[in-house]
Design a protein around this motif. Structure first.
Motif, PDB file in Angstrom:
ATOM      1  N   MET A   1       6.058  -0.631  -0.915  1.00 54.54           N
ATOM      2  CA  MET A   1       6.564  -0.860  -2.119  1.00 54.54           C
ATOM      3  C   MET A   1       6.239  -2.365  -2.667  1.00 54.54           C
ATOM      4  O   MET A   1       6.891  -3.417  -2.591  1.00 54.54           O
ATOM      5  CB  MET A   1       8.173  -0.769  -2.003  1.00 54.54           C
ATOM      6  CG  MET A   1       9.108  -1.129  -3.322  1.00 54.54           C
ATOM      7  SD  MET A   1       8.315  -0.422  -4.914  1.00 54.54           S
ATOM      8  CE  MET A   1       9.394  -1.288  -6.355  1.00 54.54           C
ATOM      9  N   HIS A   2       4.831  -2.381  -2.763  1.00 57.69           N
ATOM     10  CA  HIS A   2       4.452  -3.684  -3.268  1.00 57.69           C
ATOM     11  C   HIS A   2       4.454  -3.967  -4.849  1.00 57.69           C
ATOM     12  O   HIS A   2       3.969  -5.150  -5.357  1.00 57.69           O
ATOM     13  CB  HIS A   2       2.907  -4.089  -2.628  1.00 57.69           C
ATOM     14  CG  HIS A   2       2.043  -3.252  -3.098  1.00 57.69           C
ATOM     15  ND1 HIS A   2       2.008  -1.743  -2.666  1.00 57.69           N
ATOM     16  CD2 HIS A   2       1.011  -3.152  -3.754  1.00 57.69           C
ATOM     17  CE1 HIS A   2       1.016  -0.975  -2.934  1.00 57.69           C
ATOM     18  NE2 HIS A   2       0.403  -1.934  -3.717  1.00 57.69           N
ATOM     19  N   ARG A  38      -6.244   2.167  -7.462  1.00 59.64           N
ATOM     20  CA  ARG A  38      -5.574   1.102  -6.794  1.00 59.64           C
ATOM     21  C   ARG A  38      -4.162   1.769  -6.544  1.00 59.64           C
ATOM     22  O   ARG A  38      -3.802   2.831  -6.786  1.00 59.64           O
ATOM     23  CB  ARG A  38      -5.259  -0.012  -7.942  1.00 59.64           C
ATOM     24  CG  ARG A  38      -6.485  -0.712  -8.537  1.00 59.64           C
ATOM     25  CD  ARG A  38      -6.998  -1.581  -7.476  1.00 59.64           C
ATOM     26  NE  ARG A  38      -6.253  -2.691  -6.940  1.00 59.64           N
ATOM     27  CZ  ARG A  38      -6.772  -3.797  -7.043  1.00 59.64           C
ATOM     28  NH1 ARG A  38      -7.717  -4.051  -7.997  1.00 59.64           N
ATOM     29  NH2 ARG A  38      -5.969  -5.078  -6.528  1.00 59.64           N
ATOM     30  N   ASN A  39      -3.580   0.981  -5.378  1.00 60.52           N
ATOM     31  CA  ASN A  39      -2.312   1.615  -4.653  1.00 60.52           C
ATOM     32  C   ASN A  39      -1.304   1.079  -5.546  1.00 60.52           C
ATOM     33  O   ASN A  39      -0.438   0.390  -4.826  1.00 60.52           O
ATOM     34  CB  ASN A  39      -2.472   1.399  -3.458  1.00 60.52           C
ATOM     35  CG  ASN A  39      -3.191   2.149  -2.288  1.00 60.52           C
ATOM     36  OD1 ASN A  39      -3.499   3.072  -2.535  1.00 60.52           O
ATOM     37  ND2 ASN A  39      -3.490   1.316  -1.197  1.00 60.52           N
TER      38      ASN A  39
ATOM     39  N   VAL B 126      -0.954   1.814   2.758  1.00 59.50           N
ATOM     40  CA  VAL B 126      -0.891   1.715   1.380  1.00 59.50           C
ATOM     41  C   VAL B 126      -1.155   0.084   0.983  1.00 59.50           C
ATOM     42  O   VAL B 126      -2.128  -0.330   0.477  1.00 59.50           O
ATOM     43  CB  VAL B 126       0.131   2.189   0.556  1.00 59.50           C
ATOM     44  CG1 VAL B 126       0.259   2.002  -0.759  1.00 59.50           C
ATOM     45  CG2 VAL B 126       0.544   3.791   1.071  1.00 59.50           C
ATOM     46  N   CYS B 127      -0.202  -0.564   1.151  1.00 60.78           N
ATOM     47  CA  CYS B 127      -0.121  -2.023   0.495  1.00 60.78           C
ATOM     48  C   CYS B 127      -0.953  -2.828   1.262  1.00 60.78           C
ATOM     49  O   CYS B 127      -1.696  -3.657   0.523  1.00 60.78           O
ATOM     50  CB  CYS B 127       1.660  -2.658   1.014  1.00 60.78           C
ATOM     51  SG  CYS B 127       2.592  -1.548   0.351  1.00 60.78           S
ATOM     52  N   ALA B 129      -3.940  -2.660   1.799  1.00 61.63           N
ATOM     53  CA  ALA B 129      -5.246  -2.621   1.331  1.00 61.63           C
ATOM     54  C   ALA B 129      -5.479  -3.547   0.078  1.00 61.63           C
ATOM     55  O   ALA B 129      -6.614  -3.905  -0.527  1.00 61.63           O
ATOM     56  CB  ALA B 129      -5.570  -0.928   0.576  1.00 61.63           C
ATOM     57  N   GLU B 130      -4.460  -3.629  -0.578  1.00 59.60           N
ATOM     58  CA  GLU B 130      -4.487  -4.574  -1.859  1.00 59.60           C
ATOM     59  C   GLU B 130      -4.469  -5.935  -1.430  1.00 59.60           C
ATOM     60  O   GLU B 130      -4.433  -6.895  -2.447  1.00 59.60           O
ATOM     61  CB  GLU B 130      -3.178  -4.146  -2.560  1.00 59.60           C
ATOM     62  CG  GLU B 130      -3.170  -2.745  -3.202  1.00 59.60           C
ATOM     63  CD  GLU B 130      -4.334  -2.660  -4.181  1.00 59.60           C
ATOM     64  OE1 GLU B 130      -4.746  -3.665  -4.801  1.00 59.60           O
ATOM     65  OE2 GLU B 130      -4.564  -1.343  -4.373  1.00 59.60           O
ATOM     66  N   PHE B 131      -4.248  -6.648  -0.284  1.00 58.49           N
ATOM     67  CA  PHE B 131      -4.112  -7.970  -0.030  1.00 58.49           C
ATOM     68  C   PHE B 131      -5.018  -8.392   0.944  1.00 58.49           C
ATOM     69  O   PHE B 131      -4.829  -8.440   2.357  1.00 58.49           O
ATOM     70  CB  PHE B 131      -2.562  -8.197   0.314  1.00 58.49           C
ATOM     71  CG  PHE B 131      -1.690  -7.922  -0.674  1.00 58.49           C
ATOM     72  CD1 PHE B 131      -1.294  -8.741  -1.514  1.00 58.49           C
ATOM     73  CD2 PHE B 131      -1.042  -6.691  -0.745  1.00 58.49           C
ATOM     74  CE1 PHE B 131      -0.382  -8.536  -2.456  1.00 58.49           C
ATOM     75  CE2 PHE B 131       0.094  -6.244  -1.612  1.00 58.49           C
ATOM     76  CZ  PHE B 131       0.225  -7.393  -2.681  1.00 58.49           C
ATOM     77  N   ILE B 157      -7.605   2.420   1.045  1.00 56.08           N
ATOM     78  CA  ILE B 157      -8.040   1.766   2.304  1.00 56.08           C
ATOM     79  C   ILE B 157      -8.986   2.179   3.105  1.00 56.08           C
ATOM     80  O   ILE B 157      -9.597   1.277   3.623  1.00 56.08           O
ATOM     81  CB  ILE B 157      -6.599   1.646   3.096  1.00 56.08           C
ATOM     82  CG1 ILE B 157      -6.432   0.659   4.210  1.00 56.08           C
ATOM     83  CG2 ILE B 157      -6.299   2.916   3.859  1.00 56.08           C
ATOM     84  CD1 ILE B 157      -5.219   0.283   4.794  1.00 56.08           C
TER      85      ILE B 157
END
Lengths: 129, 235
Positions: A1-2, A38-39, B126-127, B129-131, B157
């Motif tokens: 949950m980002h 994008r996630n 999930v998360c 991959a964005e950072f 990812i």
């Protein structure tokens, strides 16, 4: 949950831009583009944004507009432009190639911000980048 | 890492993390620390692979580890037992490491001194991959107990990484995991993606994995040397 982190990042961008105006102002709406590769879930992001915007009076009336951008890719076999989808395991429907280059679908950007300057004329101003 | 930003963008939403990741990367380059970001679902065997790696590479290069977990330091204890410097980041409610969390450790003695730094991200496909964190290479582990359709379910990812390691391959005969289907699904997302198969338990494939690590570290050092030359030529 980002999505909460992303909502906070958007609010930080909005408040930084409001500060840079130099006069008292509040945000009316912020528009973002969100690629489907994008996630980030748009509904969760809206929920997080609306839950957090009240922490600052200058953003409490700000609406979040999310433009979801479909993915489009060039395939590895013949450079066909196609939309990679899960049903086809992201392969090119014409030739079964993979994603050589992602043309669209990875966007996650603020593209527009409408603010209201707090002078007697209530003049609307659009901040361009 | 993402290659299609909007040309009308006022500002990238995760731009602050990206800037911080760049800052981390600059620090790592100055101390010649080659950084690997290890990501996977919970339980895919990141810590087990690290244990097998650290045991086998003690004479080849120095290592340090950053453990990212939501709660506790159980994984860090396993690394500590191998006498390798380990730093724990407890993310609390957060489901991923970000560049700022890693940035707080930039001046830690063992991180400045080490040749290889392994960052074990929070178990999540999930998360993280964005950072980006400032790493040189991103590695995703996919255990054969998870299912060969994982790349279809978590495309972001698996598209944005340099290597996928199939783990727990000693269990292949007991599970319905189609390796060639998984590889095909991965190549659709990224035709250049490299894959390999390991079992941290039996040691199968560990030699190939360590060879890959060594090759990446060599490439990293060569890049640093080139940049150094370019930098000097410019002055």
């Amino acid at each position: 949950m980002h999505e909460a982190t992303i909502a906070q990042s958007i609010l930080n961008i909005v408040t930084d831009r409001l500060k840079s105006v130099g006069v008292a102002a509040c945000a009316l709406s912020v528009e973002i583009v969100l690629g489907e590769f994008r996630n980030v879930d748009p509904e969760s992001l809206s929920f997080a944004f609306d839950s957090m915007k009240d922490f600052c009076p200058a953003t409490s009336n700000c609406r979040l507009d999310i433009n979801v951008i479909n993915a489009s890719a060039l395939c590895s076999e013949n450079a066909h432009n196609y939309r990679p989808v899960a049903e086809l395991a992201y392969r090119c429907p014409a030739c079964d190639g993979g994603i050589a280059k992602m043309v669209h679908g990875e966007e996650l950007d603020v593209v527009n911000l409408i603010i209201e300057v707090a002078d007697e004329e209530k003049k609307h101003a659009r901040i361009a980048g | 890492m993402h290659e299609s930003p909007d040309e009308h963008a006022l500002e990238r939403i995760l731009g602050k993390n990206e800037e911080m990741a760049e800052h981390n990367s600059d620090h790592f380059q100055r101390s010649k620390t080659c950084v690997f970001n290890l990501m996977s679902a919970p339980g895919a065997g990141k810590t087990s692979l690290l244990e097998a790696t650290l045991r086998s590479t003690k004479k080849q290069f120095t290592s340090a580890v950053i453990e990212g977990d939501m709660v506790g330091d159980l994984d860090a204890d396993r690394i500590k037992a191998l006498n390798v410097p380990v730093y724990q980041i407890s993310t609390g409610r957060s489901c991923h490491l970000d560049a700022q969390m890693v940035g707080r450790l930039l001046h830690a003695e063992s991180i400045v001194a080490t040749q290889a730094l392994f960052i074990e991200n929070v178990g999540n496909l999930v998360c993280p991959a964005e950072f980006p964190l400032g790493e040189f290479r991103r590695v995703v582990l996919l255990s054969v107990t998870e299912g060969d359709d994982k790349p279809i379910k978590y495309p972001v990812i698996f598209r944005n990484c340099d290597l996928v390691v199939f783990t727990k391959c000693d269990l292949l005969e007991y599970v319905n995991f189609d390796l060639s289907a998984a590889e095909k699904n991965l190549k659709a997302l990224n035709p250049k993606l490299k894959t390999m198969r390991v079992s941290s338990k039996t040691g199968d494939g560990i030699y190939e994995w360590i060879n890959w690590l060594n090759s990446q570290m060599t490439e990293y050092q060569a890049q640093l040397k080139n940049e150094h030359h370019v930098h000097h030529a410019a002055h």
